[in-house]
Design a protein around this motif. Structure first.
Motif, PDB file in Angstrom:
ATOM      1  N   LEU A 460       0.832  -1.203   0.000  1.00 29.87           N
ATOM      2  CA  LEU A 460       0.000   0.000   0.000  1.00 29.87           C
ATOM      3  C   LEU A 460       0.863   1.248   0.000  1.00 29.87           C
ATOM      4  O   LEU A 460       0.504   2.262  -0.613  1.00 29.87           O
ATOM      5  N   ILE A 461       1.995   1.181   0.676  1.00 30.91           N
ATOM      6  CA  ILE A 461       2.915   2.326   0.674  1.00 30.91           C
ATOM      7  C   ILE A 461       3.418   2.606  -0.743  1.00 30.91           C
ATOM      8  O   ILE A 461       3.530   3.757  -1.169  1.00 30.91           O
ATOM      9  N   MET A 462       3.696   1.555  -1.493  1.00 30.73           N
ATOM     10  CA  MET A 462       4.196   1.693  -2.855  1.00 30.73           C
ATOM     11  C   MET A 462       3.091   1.958  -3.873  1.00 30.73           C
ATOM     12  O   MET A 462       3.353   2.133  -5.055  1.00 30.73           O
ATOM     13  N   ARG A 463       1.829   1.926  -3.432  1.00 32.46           N
ATOM     14  CA  ARG A 463       0.656   2.091  -4.308  1.00 32.46           C
ATOM     15  C   ARG A 463       0.581   0.984  -5.357  1.00 32.46           C
ATOM     16  O   ARG A 463       0.159   1.215  -6.487  1.00 32.46           O
ATOM     17  N   PHE A 464       1.022  -0.219  -4.972  1.00 31.36           N
ATOM     18  CA  PHE A 464       0.769  -1.370  -5.841  1.00 31.36           C
ATOM     19  C   PHE A 464      -0.725  -1.690  -5.836  1.00 31.36           C
ATOM     20  O   PHE A 464      -1.251  -2.236  -6.793  1.00 31.36           O
ATOM     21  N   TYR A 465      -1.371  -1.377  -4.722  1.00 29.84           N
ATOM     22  CA  TYR A 465      -2.833  -1.456  -4.616  1.00 29.84           C
ATOM     23  C   TYR A 465      -3.317  -0.126  -4.066  1.00 29.84           C
ATOM     24  O   TYR A 465      -2.572   0.594  -3.392  1.00 29.84           O
ATOM     25  N   ARG A 490      11.117   7.960  -4.364  1.00 27.18           N
ATOM     26  CA  ARG A 490      11.472   8.293  -2.975  1.00 27.18           C
ATOM     27  C   ARG A 490      11.468   7.051  -2.084  1.00 27.18           C
ATOM     28  O   ARG A 490      11.686   7.156  -0.885  1.00 27.18           O
ATOM     29  N   THR A 491      11.175   5.890  -2.674  1.00 26.90           N
ATOM     30  CA  THR A 491      11.021   4.668  -1.889  1.00 26.90           C
ATOM     31  C   THR A 491      11.928   3.580  -2.458  1.00 26.90           C
ATOM     32  O   THR A 491      11.967   3.364  -3.671  1.00 26.90           O
ATOM     33  N   GLY A 492      12.651   2.921  -1.583  1.00 31.22           N
ATOM     34  CA  GLY A 492      13.484   1.792  -2.002  1.00 31.22           C
ATOM     35  C   GLY A 492      12.933   0.503  -1.414  1.00 31.22           C
ATOM     36  O   GLY A 492      12.345   0.494  -0.332  1.00 31.22           O
ATOM     37  N   MET A 493      13.135  -0.600  -2.141  1.00 31.71           N
ATOM     38  CA  MET A 493      12.572  -1.874  -1.701  1.00 31.71           C
ATOM     39  C   MET A 493      13.600  -2.980  -1.885  1.00 31.71           C
ATOM     40  O   MET A 493      14.228  -3.091  -2.941  1.00 31.71           O
ATOM     41  N   ALA A 563      22.706  -3.102  -2.346  1.00 31.62           N
ATOM     42  CA  ALA A 563      23.555  -2.057  -2.930  1.00 31.62           C
ATOM     43  C   ALA A 563      22.769  -1.224  -3.931  1.00 31.62           C
ATOM     44  O   ALA A 563      22.944   0.007  -4.023  1.00 31.62           O
ATOM     45  N   ARG A 564      21.912  -1.880  -4.677  1.00 27.52           N
ATOM     46  CA  ARG A 564      21.065  -1.161  -5.647  1.00 27.52           C
ATOM     47  C   ARG A 564      20.170  -0.156  -4.923  1.00 27.52           C
ATOM     48  O   ARG A 564      20.037   1.000  -5.355  1.00 27.52           O
ATOM     49  N   ALA A 565      19.549  -0.586  -3.812  1.00 21.02           N
ATOM     50  CA  ALA A 565      18.680   0.315  -3.049  1.00 21.02           C
ATOM     51  C   ALA A 565      19.493   1.437  -2.403  1.00 21.02           C
ATOM     52  O   ALA A 565      19.036   2.581  -2.327  1.00 21.02           O
ATOM     53  N   PHE A 566      20.705   1.106  -1.940  1.00 20.45           N
ATOM     54  CA  PHE A 566      21.577   2.111  -1.309  1.00 20.45           C
ATOM     55  C   PHE A 566      21.903   3.214  -2.318  1.00 20.45           C
ATOM     56  O   PHE A 566      21.861   4.402  -1.995  1.00 20.45           O
ATOM     57  N   LEU A 567      22.214   2.816  -3.554  1.00 19.40           N
ATOM     58  CA  LEU A 567      22.596   3.785  -4.582  1.00 19.40           C
ATOM     59  C   LEU A 567      21.425   4.704  -4.950  1.00 19.40           C
ATOM     60  O   LEU A 567      21.622   5.872  -5.292  1.00 19.40           O
ATOM     61  N   ALA A 568      20.194   4.185  -4.861  1.00 22.10           N
ATOM     62  CA  ALA A 568      19.021   4.984  -5.224  1.00 22.10           C
ATOM     63  C   ALA A 568      18.753   6.100  -4.217  1.00 22.10           C
ATOM     64  O   ALA A 568      18.029   7.052  -4.521  1.00 22.10           O
ATOM     65  N   LYS A 569      19.289   5.993  -3.008  1.00 20.96           N
ATOM     66  CA  LYS A 569      19.143   7.005  -1.963  1.00 20.96           C
ATOM     67  C   LYS A 569      17.681   7.362  -1.696  1.00 20.96           C
ATOM     68  O   LYS A 569      17.274   8.527  -1.787  1.00 20.96           O
ATOM     69  N   PRO A 570      16.869   6.382  -1.330  1.00 23.06           N
ATOM     70  CA  PRO A 570      15.453   6.683  -1.061  1.00 23.06           C
ATOM     71  C   PRO A 570      15.282   7.293   0.320  1.00 23.06           C
ATOM     72  O   PRO A 570      16.108   7.112   1.210  1.00 23.06           O
ATOM     73  N   SER A 571      14.172   8.002   0.505  1.00 25.15           N
ATOM     74  CA  SER A 571      13.880   8.543   1.831  1.00 25.15           C
ATOM     75  C   SER A 571      13.098   7.543   2.672  1.00 25.15           C
ATOM     76  O   SER A 571      13.091   7.623   3.896  1.00 25.15           O
ATOM     77  N   VAL A 572      12.405   6.596   2.012  1.00 22.55           N
ATOM     78  CA  VAL A 572      11.683   5.524   2.694  1.00 22.55           C
ATOM     79  C   VAL A 572      12.214   4.202   2.172  1.00 22.55           C
ATOM     80  O   VAL A 572      12.330   4.000   0.958  1.00 22.55           O
ATOM     81  N   LEU A 573      12.512   3.302   3.094  1.00 24.93           N
ATOM     82  CA  LEU A 573      13.097   2.012   2.731  1.00 24.93           C
ATOM     83  C   LEU A 573      12.197   0.886   3.226  1.00 24.93           C
ATOM     84  O   LEU A 573      11.714   0.927   4.357  1.00 24.93           O
ATOM     85  N   ILE A 574      11.962  -0.106   2.371  1.00 30.75           N
ATOM     86  CA  ILE A 574      11.145  -1.264   2.734  1.00 30.75           C
ATOM     87  C   ILE A 574      11.994  -2.516   2.566  1.00 30.75           C
ATOM     88  O   ILE A 574      12.525  -2.779   1.484  1.00 30.75           O
ATOM     89  N   LEU A 575      12.135  -3.289   3.627  1.00 30.15           N
ATOM     90  CA  LEU A 575      12.889  -4.544   3.606  1.00 30.15           C
ATOM     91  C   LEU A 575      11.921  -5.672   3.929  1.00 30.15           C
ATOM     92  O   LEU A 575      11.450  -5.787   5.055  1.00 30.15           O
ATOM     93  N   ASP A 576      11.615  -6.474   2.936  1.00 30.54           N
ATOM     94  CA  ASP A 576      10.607  -7.526   3.083  1.00 30.54           C
ATOM     95  C   ASP A 576      11.291  -8.884   3.148  1.00 30.54           C
ATOM     96  O   ASP A 576      11.681  -9.444   2.125  1.00 30.54           O
ATOM     97  N   GLU A 577      11.467  -9.418   4.346  1.00 29.47           N
ATOM     98  CA  GLU A 577      12.089 -10.736   4.550  1.00 29.47           C
ATOM     99  C   GLU A 577      13.425 -10.826   3.828  1.00 29.47           C
ATOM    100  O   GLU A 577      13.734 -11.821   3.180  1.00 29.47           O
ATOM    101  N   THR A 602      13.724   6.465   6.836  1.00 30.66           N
ATOM    102  CA  THR A 602      12.583   5.814   7.464  1.00 30.66           C
ATOM    103  C   THR A 602      12.481   4.418   6.884  1.00 30.66           C
ATOM    104  O   THR A 602      12.356   4.252   5.666  1.00 30.66           O
ATOM    105  N   SER A 603      12.528   3.405   7.727  1.00 32.54           N
ATOM    106  CA  SER A 603      12.604   2.035   7.236  1.00 32.54           C
ATOM    107  C   SER A 603      11.460   1.195   7.790  1.00 32.54           C
ATOM    108  O   SER A 603      11.109   1.311   8.971  1.00 32.54           O
ATOM    109  N   PHE A 604      10.899   0.378   6.902  1.00 31.20           N
ATOM    110  CA  PHE A 604       9.910  -0.623   7.300  1.00 31.20           C
ATOM    111  C   PHE A 604      10.534  -1.993   7.054  1.00 31.20           C
ATOM    112  O   PHE A 604      10.943  -2.307   5.925  1.00 31.20           O
ATOM    113  N   VAL A 605      10.620  -2.782   8.114  1.00 34.65           N
ATOM    114  CA  VAL A 605      11.279  -4.082   8.023  1.00 34.65           C
ATOM    115  C   VAL A 605      10.264  -5.173   8.354  1.00 34.65           C
ATOM    116  O   VAL A 605       9.680  -5.172   9.449  1.00 34.65           O
TER     117      VAL A 605
END
Length: 659
Positions: A460-465, A490-493, A563-577, A602-605
């Motif tokens: 929902l954060i990513m607006r996939f739905y 602005r969001t990395g996953m 590393a890919r997410a680190f390079l994108a420099k997002p302000s919100v980070l999502i780590l899913d398992e 800001t990270s969601f793990v």
């Protein structure tokens, strides 16, 4: 409500059931149940795709008309040549110095009425031999006409080929753009093999069908029209007899086409199902071997292959009856014309050249009709594929971005859920009235049993739905009022299932920021411990990964995605398992890499291993779409609630296993 959309009715069955959404490596690949369109509307829609090329199409029609006119004049001129030969052959046997009328009167006076009637239909001069100069002029004219007709026909085919290829090119582009506008739920429902079949097999079949049928269809229709005109000019009686072919042809074609169209639709549907099955089994090949299910997989494949065979055989067999039927009708009309034409020559009503020309016209008349019949199966196959492509193009799209869109003035990463509600199907609530605040720089861990709604929350954060109620704001702006591109930039996953493409390690790291410099790529690699293992590879950062990235380990793949997410420099980070599929030693490296990645973000793990989220600023415990507990690790343990039970169950299991 600000986040409400029109997508919800289409969410049924969006949850994945296995590789490709097909029910696991041993289940059958399900097919969408869209109702097939009818042949007429689909064919008109397919032909309508040519409308952007109106001028070239008009030129094609003009070239076709010129080619057909030159072609249909040929038999008439050849008939004139035959008359010249026949008149000379008969004329030289008659006494010179007499007129044709005198010869006929003498024949009638002697009782030879049949011969007199025959001579009355011939333009001859008694005693005159064959006029070879006139014959040469006729044959030369015919040669020029046929050569010119061939040149115009070639130009027509070349131009039409260009039109068709450009049309299919634009159709492919439209399909590609459509795929990018489809909601995630569509891909959850559609098996990957079935989708690939539509954008490859069906698209190629549409191109082939248009290429092979349009030119022949146009030429055949124009030829039938031109020959009909020449038939009535030559002999109205024989022309009327020949017209019997048209209703017979239309009737036979309509009856057979009605039966074969359903079979062609089934053929391409079964092709998509078989592709989905094969793709699913190849994806889960290791599992098939491990559980010894090769026989079941082979039986499933054999059953689907048999269905495809039956549909394909039936479609080709039924549609293949058209051409022999057309040939029979043509031969029947040919016999009638030969008999009636012979009688007219004998009575002097027609010249022998006219009958010869008409017989050629009758053959040329039935030939395009036969070609039209033979094209029906190819055309039906192409239209059946076009229906499947159009179904993809007509699928419901994700809601468009707001206009005008809003954008946060600063990227701080403050994320707020305000009374958020969401459900995949209307009768099954998943998340109801959820509220929480994630301040900039916080690490928010989400834990809970399978199906609690953890992954749905980050989707929902990513607006996939889209939301059913409430709203989510990023730095004070409703994400529904932002463009998806702006939000996701602005969001990395980092997901549990790593995705790397065929290319160099450098390219894979830079995927999130293609304009990144080499120094920035190296900085991201060093911060996420990728640099450690890259130097052990033969070509370092230029090492090419294959499509499955099988030349690096699972942990190394995960580090590359971090590393890919680190390079994108997002302000919100999502780590899913992100650490669930790696060993303990690699997990330590991944944890260090993620710690570097989470810094100042800001990270969601989402994690099942509760030991990995002890240092989280806020832990949310979810059950059935609701947050039942929230707090720090120590606070939740002290509370002795759901988190305490989850945490102790993991460590109790570990102690039992060690014992």
């Amino acid at each position: 409500m600000s986040g409400q959309t029109t997508q919800n009715p289409n969410r049924a069955g969006m949850m994945r059931r296995g590789p490709g959404g097909g029910g696991g490596p041993f289940g059958g690949a399900g097919m969408p149940t869209e109702k097939s369109m009818t042949f007429g509307p689909s064919a008109r829609r397919l032909i309508g795709r040519l409308s952007p090329h109106r001028i070239p199409v008009v030129v094609v029609i003009v070239l076709g008309i010129i080619s057909v006119v030159f072609t249909v004049l040929g038999p008439w001129l050849l008939g004139q040549g035959t008359n010249i030969i026949f008149a000379g052959a008969i004329g030289q046997t008659l006494p010179a110095g007499m007129t044709k009328e005198q010869v006929i009167e003498n024949l009638r006076a002697s009782g030879q009425n049949m011969q007199a009637d025959l001579l009355s239909g011939i333009d001859l001069v008694p005693g005159q031999h064959i006029d070879f100069d006139a014959l040469a002029m006729v044959l030369g004219t015919v040669l020029v006409l046929y050569v010119a007709a061939s040149i115009f026909s070639w130009l027509q085919a070349r131009l039409l080929n260009t039109v068709v290829q450009r049309t299919v090119f634009s159709l492919r582009e439209e399909v590609e753009a459509k795929i990018n506008r489809l909601p995630l739920g569509y891909f959850d429902r559609m098996p990957r093999g079935e989708l690939l079949s539509r954008v490859t097999n069906d698209m190629d079949n549409v191109a082939q069908s248009l290429q092979q049928t349009l030119s022949q269809l146009l030429t055949s229709v124009l030829t039938v029209a031109g020959i009909l005109v020449m038939m009535f000019v030559t002999s109205p009686l024989l022309a009327v007899i020949s017209l019997v072919t048209i209703p017979l042809t239309i009737g036979i074609t309509a009856v057979i086409a009605k039966r074969s169209q359903k079979l062609f639709v089934a053929q391409w549907s079964h092709t998509g199902a078989l592709n989905a099955q094969v793709e699913e089994n190849f994806t889960g090949h290791a599992l098939v071997k491990v559980f010894g299910r090769q026989r079941e997989v082979e039986e499933t494949f054999r059953a689907k292959n048999e269905q495809l065979y039956q549909a394909s055989f039936g479609a080709q067999f039924v549609s293949g009856i058209i051409m022999p039927a057309m040939m029979f009708v043509g031969n029947l009309v040919y016999v009638i014309i030969a008999v009636v034409g012979g009688l007219q020559v004998a009575t002097g009503a027609l010249s022998i050249g006219a009958v010869q020309a008409f017989i050629q016209y009758s053959r040329q008349f039935t030939q395009p009709l036969t070609q039209l019949g033979s094209m029906v199966n190819l055309l039906q196959s192409g239209v059946a594929s076009a229906e499947r492509v159009f179904e993809l193009l007509d699928a419901g799209e994700q809601t468009p971005d707001a206009a005008p869109a809003q954008s946060p003035s600063a990227s701080q990463g403050r994320l707020v859920f305000e009374n958020v509600s969401f459900r995949y199907t209307p009768d099954k609530p998943l998340i109801d009235d959820l509220s929480l605040v994630a301040e900039p720089g916080m690490t928010v861990a989400i834990v809970g049993p399978t199906g609690a709604g953890k992954t749905t929350l980050v989707n929902l954060i990513m607006r996939f739905y889209e939301l059913d109620g409430g709203r989510i704001t990023l730095d004070g702006v409703d994400i529904a009022q932002m463009t998806r591109r702006d939000l996701r930039s602005r969001t990395g996953m980092v997901l549990q299932d790593t995705w790397l493409f065929g290319g160099t390690i450098r390219d894979n790291i830079a995927y999130g920021r293609p304009d990144a410099t080499d120094d920035e790529i190296l900085e991201a690699a060093r911060a996420t411990y990728v640099d450690r293992f890259v130097h052990s590879l033969p070509d370092g950062y230029d090492t090419v990964l294959d499509d499955e990235a099988s030349n690096v380990s699972a942990g190394e793949k995960q580090l590359l995605t971090i590393a890919r997410a680190f390079l994108a420099k997002p302000s919100v980070l999502i780590l899913d398992e992100a650490t669930s599929s790696v060993d303990t030693r690699t997990e330590q490296l991944v944890q260090k890499a993620m710690s570097a990645l989470r810094a100042d973000r800001t990270s969601f793990v989402i994690a099942h291993r509760l030991s990995t989220i002890r240092d989280a600023d806020l832990i949310l415990v979810m059950e059935a779409g609701s947050i039942v507990e929230q707090g720090t690790h120590s606070e939740l343990l002290a509370a002795g609630g759901a988190y305490y039970t989850l945490y102790n169950s993991q460590f109790a299991s570990a102690l039992i296993d060690e014992g």
